[in-house]
Design a protein around this motif. Structure first.
Motif, short mmCIF file in Angstrom:
data_model
loop_
_atom_site.label_atom_id
_atom_site.label_comp_id
_atom_site.label_asym_id
_atom_site.label_seq_id
_atom_site.Cartn_x
_atom_site.Cartn_y
_atom_site.Cartn_z
N ILE A 199 0.86 -1.18 0.00
CA ILE A 199 0.00 0.00 0.00
C ILE A 199 0.90 1.23 0.00
CG2 ILE A 199 -1.69 1.32 1.33
CD1 ILE A 199 -2.56 -1.29 2.63
N PHE A 200 0.54 2.22 -0.80
CA PHE A 200 1.22 3.51 -0.79
C PHE A 200 0.21 4.55 -0.29
CE2 PHE A 200 3.32 0.94 -4.02
CZ PHE A 200 4.64 1.04 -3.61
N PRO A 201 0.09 4.69 1.04
CA PRO A 201 -0.98 5.49 1.63
C PRO A 201 -0.99 6.96 1.22
CG PRO A 201 0.15 4.22 3.32
CD PRO A 201 0.93 4.07 2.06
N GLU A 202 0.18 7.56 1.05
CA GLU A 202 0.23 8.97 0.70
C GLU A 202 -0.40 9.24 -0.67
OE1 GLU A 202 3.53 12.03 1.83
OE2 GLU A 202 4.11 11.06 -0.04
N GLU A 203 -0.20 8.33 -1.60
CA GLU A 203 -0.72 8.52 -2.96
C GLU A 203 -2.12 7.92 -3.14
OE1 GLU A 203 2.36 7.24 -2.42
OE2 GLU A 203 3.60 8.93 -3.04
N PHE A 204 -2.36 6.74 -2.55
CA PHE A 204 -3.58 6.01 -2.89
C PHE A 204 -4.44 5.61 -1.71
CE2 PHE A 204 -0.27 4.85 -6.06
CZ PHE A 204 -0.80 5.54 -7.13
N GLY A 205 -4.02 5.88 -0.48
CA GLY A 205 -4.80 5.48 0.69
C GLY A 205 -4.61 4.00 1.00
N GLY A 206 -5.53 3.42 1.77
CA GLY A 206 -5.50 2.00 2.05
C GLY A 206 -5.25 1.64 3.50
N LEU A 207 -4.75 2.58 4.32
CA LEU A 207 -4.50 2.25 5.72
C LEU A 207 -5.81 2.01 6.48
CD1 LEU A 207 -1.50 4.51 6.78
CD2 LEU A 207 -1.52 2.07 6.27
N GLY A 208 -6.87 2.71 6.11
CA GLY A 208 -8.17 2.48 6.73
C GLY A 208 -8.69 1.09 6.44
N THR A 209 -8.40 0.57 5.28
CA THR A 209 -8.79 -0.79 4.93
C THR A 209 -8.07 -1.79 5.82
OG1 THR A 209 -9.15 -0.11 2.64
CG2 THR A 209 -8.92 -2.46 3.04
N MET A 210 -6.80 -1.54 6.11
CA MET A 210 -6.06 -2.43 6.99
C MET A 210 -6.66 -2.43 8.39
SD MET A 210 -3.76 -3.92 5.18
CE MET A 210 -2.87 -4.74 6.49
N GLU A 211 -7.08 -1.26 8.88
CA GLU A 211 -7.72 -1.18 10.19
C GLU A 211 -9.05 -1.93 10.20
OE1 GLU A 211 -6.39 -0.14 13.01
OE2 GLU A 211 -4.58 0.25 11.84
N GLY A 212 -9.81 -1.81 9.12
CA GLY A 212 -11.08 -2.55 9.01
C GLY A 212 -10.86 -4.05 8.99
N LEU A 213 -9.82 -4.48 8.31
CA LEU A 213 -9.48 -5.90 8.26
C LEU A 213 -9.08 -6.41 9.63
CD1 LEU A 213 -9.12 -8.33 6.38
CD2 LEU A 213 -6.78 -7.60 6.04
N ARG A 214 -8.31 -5.61 10.36
CA ARG A 214 -7.93 -5.98 11.73
C ARG A 214 -9.16 -6.11 12.62
NH1 ARG A 214 -3.87 -2.56 11.20
NH2 ARG A 214 -1.84 -3.46 11.22
N ALA A 215 -10.07 -5.15 12.52
CA ALA A 215 -11.28 -5.17 13.35
C ALA A 215 -12.13 -6.40 13.07
CB ALA A 215 -12.10 -3.90 13.11
N MET A 216 -12.27 -6.76 11.79
CA MET A 216 -13.06 -7.94 11.46
C MET A 216 -12.37 -9.22 11.93
SD MET A 216 -15.04 -7.22 7.93
CE MET A 216 -16.41 -8.26 8.36
N SER A 217 -11.04 -9.25 11.88
CA SER A 217 -10.34 -10.45 12.33
C SER A 217 -10.45 -10.62 13.84
CB SER A 217 -8.88 -10.43 11.88
OG SER A 217 -8.18 -9.38 12.50
N ILE A 218 -10.37 -9.51 14.58
CA ILE A 218 -10.53 -9.58 16.03
C ILE A 218 -11.95 -10.01 16.39
CG2 ILE A 218 -10.61 -8.15 18.12
CD1 ILE A 218 -8.21 -6.60 16.94
N GLY A 219 -12.91 -9.59 15.58
CA GLY A 219 -14.30 -9.96 15.80
C GLY A 219 -14.67 -11.37 15.38
N GLY A 220 -13.72 -12.11 14.78
CA GLY A 220 -13.96 -13.49 14.39
C GLY A 220 -14.81 -13.65 13.14
N ALA A 221 -14.75 -12.69 12.23
CA ALA A 221 -15.55 -12.75 11.00
C ALA A 221 -15.09 -13.88 10.09
CB ALA A 221 -15.46 -11.42 10.25
N VAL A 222 -16.06 -14.54 9.46
CA VAL A 222 -15.79 -15.56 8.45
C VAL A 222 -16.09 -14.91 7.10
CG1 VAL A 222 -16.42 -17.83 7.60
CG2 VAL A 222 -16.46 -17.38 10.05
N LEU A 223 -15.08 -14.89 6.22
CA LEU A 223 -15.17 -14.13 4.97
C LEU A 223 -14.92 -15.01 3.75
CD1 LEU A 223 -12.93 -11.17 6.19
CD2 LEU A 223 -15.43 -11.20 6.08
N PRO A 224 -15.67 -14.80 2.67
CA PRO A 224 -15.39 -15.54 1.43
C PRO A 224 -14.20 -14.92 0.71
CG PRO A 224 -17.24 -14.08 1.09
CD PRO A 224 -16.87 -13.96 2.54
N LEU A 225 -13.41 -15.76 0.06
CA LEU A 225 -12.29 -15.31 -0.75
C LEU A 225 -12.57 -15.72 -2.19
CD1 LEU A 225 -9.43 -14.06 -0.89
CD2 LEU A 225 -8.53 -16.36 -0.49
N VAL A 226 -12.69 -14.73 -3.08
CA VAL A 226 -13.00 -14.99 -4.49
C VAL A 226 -12.10 -14.13 -5.36
CG1 VAL A 226 -15.42 -15.60 -4.04
CG2 VAL A 226 -14.84 -13.25 -4.54
#
Length: 142
Positions: free
Chosen positions: A58-85
């Motif tokens: 991720i190149f946050p200064e140019e394209f963002g993406g750090l918020g997505t990493m935080e969201g992914l962390r939150a879902m993993s801590i919450g025990g979310a089951v996610l499809p991968l496609v």
């Protein structure tokens, strides 16, 4: 912008939350039974794990993406089951996030990384139902 892969609501795009690689390790178990005067007989015991590692930058200064990493962390801590496609039509099944690793570098004067190399560890979820409807629901919040 094309989305080559999605993990639940997290879309891996070519710029903001892109990935450069996917590693997959499938473990299956075979029991060896000794037989007198012959080769050992093998008995299939089933699969013991299907692990996936997604790596990207991720190149946050140019394209963002750090918020997505935080969201992914939150879902993993919450025990979310996610499809991968993938866009190519590969349905990898339902997964849980087992690890999220980051290597942040080239920080600006405010401490914001200019480059963030990430690794997401996944493990196939064997419980629950798995269908195209469940995938669509997880992808689009239904």
């Amino acid at each position: 912008m094309p989305v080559p892969m999605a993990l639940g609501p997290f879309m891996f795009e070519s710029l903001s939350f892109g990935f450069n690689g996917l590693k997959r390790d499938l473990d299956v178990q075979w029991a060896s039974n000794q037989v007198l005067g012959s080769l050992d007989l093998l008995q299939w015991m089933g699969g013991s794990g299907d692990a996936v590692t997604i790596e990207g930058v991720i190149f946050p200064e140019e394209f963002g993406g750090l918020g997505t990493m935080e969201g992914l962390r939150a879902m993993s801590i919450g025990g979310a089951v996610l499809p991968l496609v993938s866009l190519a039509g590969n349905v990898y099944g339902l997964h849980v996030v087992t690890s999220v690793g980051e290597d942040q570098s080239y920080h600006d004067r405010y401490g914001m990384p200019r480059m963030n190399v990430f690794r997401i560890g996944l493990r196939r979820f064997a419980g629950g139902s798995f269908s195209p409807v469940s995938i669509a629901g997880a992808l689009f919040g239904g």
